[in-house]
Structures are given as C-alpha cells and as structure tokens.
Design a protein around this motif. Structure first.
Motif, PDB file in Angstrom:
ATOM      1  N   GLN A 203      -9.454  63.792 -12.855  1.00  0.00           N
ATOM      2  CA  GLN A 203      -8.415  63.847 -12.148  1.00  0.00           C
ATOM      3  C   GLN A 203      -7.969  64.922 -11.755  1.00  0.00           C
ATOM      4  O   GLN A 203      -7.682  65.168 -10.627  1.00  0.00           O
ATOM      5  CB  GLN A 203      -7.459  62.814 -12.894  1.00  0.00           C
ATOM      6  N   ASN A 204      -7.956  65.760 -12.685  1.00  0.00           N
ATOM      7  CA  ASN A 204      -7.646  67.337 -12.331  1.00  0.00           C
ATOM      8  C   ASN A 204      -8.695  68.062 -11.307  1.00  0.00           C
ATOM      9  O   ASN A 204      -8.252  68.682 -10.320  1.00  0.00           O
ATOM     10  CB  ASN A 204      -7.702  68.383 -13.705  1.00  0.00           C
TER      11      ASN A 204
ATOM     12  N   ASN B 268      -8.698  63.677  -1.015  1.00  0.00           N
ATOM     13  CA  ASN B 268      -7.309  63.196  -0.895  1.00  0.00           C
ATOM     14  C   ASN B 268      -7.042  61.727  -0.400  1.00  0.00           C
ATOM     15  O   ASN B 268      -6.115  61.160  -0.995  1.00  0.00           O
ATOM     16  CB  ASN B 268      -6.440  63.787   0.166  1.00  0.00           C
TER      17      ASN B 268
ATOM     18  N   ALA C 268      -0.701  63.906  -1.510  1.00  0.00           N
ATOM     19  CA  ALA C 268      -1.895  64.727  -1.155  1.00  0.00           C
ATOM     20  C   ALA C 268      -1.528  65.535   0.354  1.00  0.00           C
ATOM     21  O   ALA C 268      -0.990  64.815   0.940  1.00  0.00           O
ATOM     22  CB  ALA C 268      -3.075  63.749  -0.982  1.00  0.00           C
TER      23      ALA C 268
ATOM     24  N   GLU D 290      -8.124  66.245  -7.556  1.00  0.00           N
ATOM     25  CA  GLU D 290      -6.816  66.646  -7.171  1.00  0.00           C
ATOM     26  C   GLU D 290      -6.750  67.841  -6.456  1.00  0.00           C
ATOM     27  O   GLU D 290      -5.878  68.319  -5.436  1.00  0.00           O
ATOM     28  CB  GLU D 290      -5.875  66.533  -8.196  1.00  0.00           C
ATOM     29  N   LYS D 291      -7.439  68.807  -6.904  1.00  0.00           N
ATOM     30  CA  LYS D 291      -7.499  70.294  -6.138  1.00  0.00           C
ATOM     31  C   LYS D 291      -8.227  70.217  -5.223  1.00  0.00           C
ATOM     32  O   LYS D 291      -8.381  71.542  -4.431  1.00  0.00           O
ATOM     33  CB  LYS D 291      -7.920  71.315  -7.453  1.00  0.00           C
TER      34      LYS D 291
ATOM     35  N   ILE E 182      -6.423  58.620  -7.879  1.00  0.00           N
ATOM     36  CA  ILE E 182      -6.529  59.276  -9.131  1.00  0.00           C
ATOM     37  C   ILE E 182      -5.403  58.951 -10.236  1.00  0.00           C
ATOM     38  O   ILE E 182      -5.217  59.692 -10.902  1.00  0.00           O
ATOM     39  CB  ILE E 182      -6.737  60.723  -8.825  1.00  0.00           C
TER      40      ILE E 182
ATOM     41  N   ARG F 188      -3.456  59.860  -0.491  1.00  0.00           N
ATOM     42  CA  ARG F 188      -2.241  59.607  -1.679  1.00  0.00           C
ATOM     43  C   ARG F 188      -1.006  60.131  -1.052  1.00  0.00           C
ATOM     44  O   ARG F 188      -1.011  61.091  -0.223  1.00  0.00           O
ATOM     45  CB  ARG F 188      -2.748  60.353  -2.787  1.00  0.00           C
TER      46      ARG F 188
END
Length: 466
Positions: free
Chosen positions: A366-367, A376, A462, A370-371, A380, A459
């Motif tokens: 997830q981390n 996007n 995002a 997300e970065k 997650i 998201r």
C-alpha cells in the motif's frame, strides 16, 4: 606361667597367627630369664630386682592382641567355642556391614531431572486456547435452532441509536453438553491460562491482569474487550418477545442485562444457555468490515519451541483469524506464547503478537503503490464507492506468501491488485521486510500491467498521473 597357660591364652587368639607367635616368643624369653635369674642377680648386686608378676606385662600384650583381633566379651567367647560360631559371627558382621552400606545409599537418592515434551505441551495448550476463543467469541457450539428466544432492543434516550443499532435479537438454545452457563464457557476459556497473564503487541505490553474467578469480574481479557460483549449473563427478568430498553433510567445509566441482549453472544434464560443467531449464522454476523465472518480462528503452523528454562519456555505459532481479507492467508498472525509451571501444571503466562506476513506485506505494498503516480488507479484501501472501507483488504484478497524466512523476517509475495473499478490491473511479485519490531518495507518489486491506466478510476486522494 607354664606353656599350657600360654597356650590357653593363645588358643583364643587363633584368628591372628602372628599375634600368637609373638606371645609364644615372649614365653620362651620368660623361661630363659628364669633360667638365668641367679646369674643375673649376682651381676647386679646391690640393686633390688622385682621378679614377681613379670609375666603380666606379656598377658597384657596378649589381651591387647585379643582386642585387636576379635574384640572383647562375647566376641572372645564366640571365637573360643569353635569355628562354627566364628563363621556365624563373620556372617552377622558381613550382613550388618552390607545393611549399613545399603542404608547409606538409600539416604542419598539421586532423582533424575524431569524431561518435558515442550512441543506437545505447547500444542495442547495453544489448541485449547484457540478452541476456547472460537467458543467464546464466535459461538462455536452445538445448538437447536428450533428452540429460540427473541427480544427487541432500543434506547429510550436516543431514537437515532435505536433505529441504527437496536432491533430484533434472537438466541438459539445451546445443546453442547460442555456448557450450561456463561460461567462454564469462561472456565473453559481460562483453563490453559495462568493466574495472571500479560499480552504484548509488537513487543510492548498492552494488557496485564489477574484472571478473576467469576466472568462478571473479568473486564478486559481479549483485545481490550469486555467479556460482556460475549457473555451476557442471566436475562430471565425480561419476557420473551418483549421490547427491552437499554437505558430505562435515563441517558446516564445503562441496564447491563438489557445491553448484553443487544451485543452478547451468549445469554442465560430460565436456567438454559442460548447463543446469538447473528453469531452462528455467518451471513448475519455483525463482525468486521465485510459484515460477516466465514471461518473460525485456526492454527496454520504447529508451535515451534524457541527457548526453554527450568520452569518456563517459549514457543511460537501462526494463527489465522477471521479478519477481512484473511480467508486465503497461508500464515496469518504469529503468536509468541510464554508457558510457566504453576502448581505443577503448565499454563500460558503471556501472549505476544509477532510477524504478520500477509497483513504486513499488504501494508508495505500500500505504501509502495501510493507513492507512485502511475498507479493512482489502483485500489489500496477504498470501497467501490470511493469511501474508506475494507482498507488493505482489497490488497490481501489476492495476495499470497510464497516464501517466509522467520530468522530474518522477510517474505516473498505474489499479489494481483485491482483498480478502483474492481478489475485486475497489476500483477506484482515482491520481497518484503515484515519484522513486527520495524517498519514494513518493499525491498524489491516486479510489477506488470494487466489493465491499462484509466484516469476515470483514480482514487479520490490521488494526484493524476497525466
């Protein structure tokens, strides 16, 4: 004293020929002295010579020999009477000597150290513990759905609460012969647990308490939850089919029995034990984000003994619990148990949460996703309406641990991630650090697109990749 007298003395000294010889030699010397007495007296004229009783000094020597060889008194008589008595005397002495030796050995017994089968002990106690959780938390008992009681809960001080959280509560009669009351279930639960127990989460103690005798006095026992949420107690004061107000005396008070009807898994009614319909019929169970639990807690690995001491030892095993997204988990959650010998019985002294390969891998992924703006569109942690819902359950749905090395807390995973439209969008393999004492990190990853990027499925939080 003549030779016969000496012989009578030395006959009693038969066991020691050397001593007898010495006495005979002394007798010869005595006779020689007598033969030369006159000559000796003349040579030492002017000196008084006392010749009387000179033989007594030799008798004294003979007596000393007798003491050395056979003792005095009765012993001498036995030896004098003949070889038969002497033989009997020898046998008695040998028997007494042997008995004394045996007694000395018996007085200093050496107990062998107790050897325990630690793996078997750990397996038995952890399995009992897991089974008791399934009984107490998830209603894992036999019941008769044809015998039921029903109540309707509400809060007279809050209409909104009544509309959203109150309503029909039905319970089925328990037919499991092990349990006749809520106290019976509590006794079964605490049987493998020590008189006091510590619980640790990621290395930190977050709960420590003494096990009370009565379930009503056990405020917090599992996950900081009150037993009242599972064991409701006796609700016989309410009429079957009636409406039950959980706050009959105003908003600052709460009727415990009425509240237990609303949330309890077990209640007692007119001498019988009942289990909640919502618990045993999983499609209606109000647990977790997906609204039900479809399986019970189970051990996924056998206990592994970590270290042992004289009266305690540690073992770890993995447990799969009915959390969202964990249905297909290979490992689940590590539990590190400490066992102690209490009143000659092995008991569980502490329980610590360790590695969680699937869950921690999902957090790391997830981390990682997300970065990166190019992902996007990947879900997650949101439900299909774009609101926070199942969290990483969306990632865990199609995640599997292919390898896990407990010595370095690293696992290899394969996951298929879907986009916000619920379509499979990414195929990912990764190596992840899942050490419960550190931060989860994707150490390496290989990602392949299954579904092309679609900005319409981004998201809500995002930043657009375009």
């Amino acid at each position: 004293m003549n030779m016969n007298d000496y012989k009578r003395v030395t006959d009693r000294l038969a066991p020691d020929e050397r001593c007898r010889k010495e006495v005979l030699d002394m007798s010869k010397r005595e006779n020689k002295i007598k033969m030369n007495k006159n000559e000796y007296t003349e040579n030492v004229s002017g000196v008084e010579v006392r010749s009387g009783h000179g033989i007594m000094k030799y008798v004294s020597i003979a007596a000393a020999c007798a003491l050395i060889v056979g003792g005095i008194g009765t012993t001498g008589v036995l030896l004098h009477k003949g070889s038969k008595n002497a033989q009997q005397f020898t046998e008695v002495v040998e028997e007494e000597t042997t008995a004394e030796a045996v007694t000395e050995i018996a007085e200093e017994p050496t107990e062998p150290p107790v050897e325990y089968d630690y793996a078997a002990i750990a397996n038995e106690l952890t399995q009992h513990y897991i089974d008791s959780l399934n009984v107490m938390q998830y209603g894992d008992v036999s019941y008769d759905s044809n015998e039921s009681i029903t109540f309707y809960t509400y809060d007279s001080t809050r209409e909104e609460w009544s509309n959203n959280y109150g309503g029909e509560r039905t319970f089925y009669k328990v037919t499991d012969e092990r349990f006749k009351s809520c106290q019976d279930i509590y006794e079964y639960y605490k049987a493998p647990i020590a008189s006091s127990i510590d619980r640790k989460h990621f290395g930190e103690t977050y709960e420590s308490f003494t096990m009370p005798d009565n379930f009503k006095d056990a405020a917090d026992v599992e996950y900081e939850s009150s037993l009242q949420s599972w064991l409701g107690g006796d609700i016989s004061k309410f009429e079957n089919g009636s409406r039950v107000d959980i706050r009959p005396n105003g908003k600052d008070t709460c009727d415990d029995e009425a509240f237990s009807i609303n949330i309890g898994i077990y209640v007692e009614y007119n001498g019988n034990l009942y289990v909640s319909k919502r618990t045993v019929e999983s499609e209606n169970a109000p647990y977790y984000a997906n609204g039900k639990h479809s399986f019970l807690t189970s051990l996924t690995t056998e206990p592994n003994v970590l270290e042992t001491e004289d009266n305690s030892f540690k073992a770890s095993c993995f447990v799969k619990t009915p959390y969202t997204g964990w249905e297909n988990a290979k490992y689940g959650e590590e539990k590190i148990f400490t066992f102690v010998l209490e009143n000659d019985e092995w008991k569980i002294k502490s329980i610590e949460t360790g590695d969680r390969p699937e869950y921690t891998s999902a957090v790391a992924i997830q981390n990682y996703i997300e970065k990166r703006a190019e992902y996007n569109d990947i879900n997650i942690g949101y439900d299909s309406e774009g609101k926070a819902g199942r969290g990483i359950g969306h990632i865990m749905d199609k995640l599997e641990v292919t390898e896990y090395d407990s010595s370095i807390h690293v696992c290899k995973v394969h996951a298929v991630l879907h986009n916000m439209n619920g379509e499979d969008a990414l195929d990912m393999t990764a190596e992840v650090s899942v050490n419960y004492k550190g931060s989860p990190v994707v150490m390496s990853a290989d990602i392949t697109r299954i579904k092309d990027y679609d900005s319409s499925y981004e998201r809500p939080n995002a930043v657009s990749a375009n």
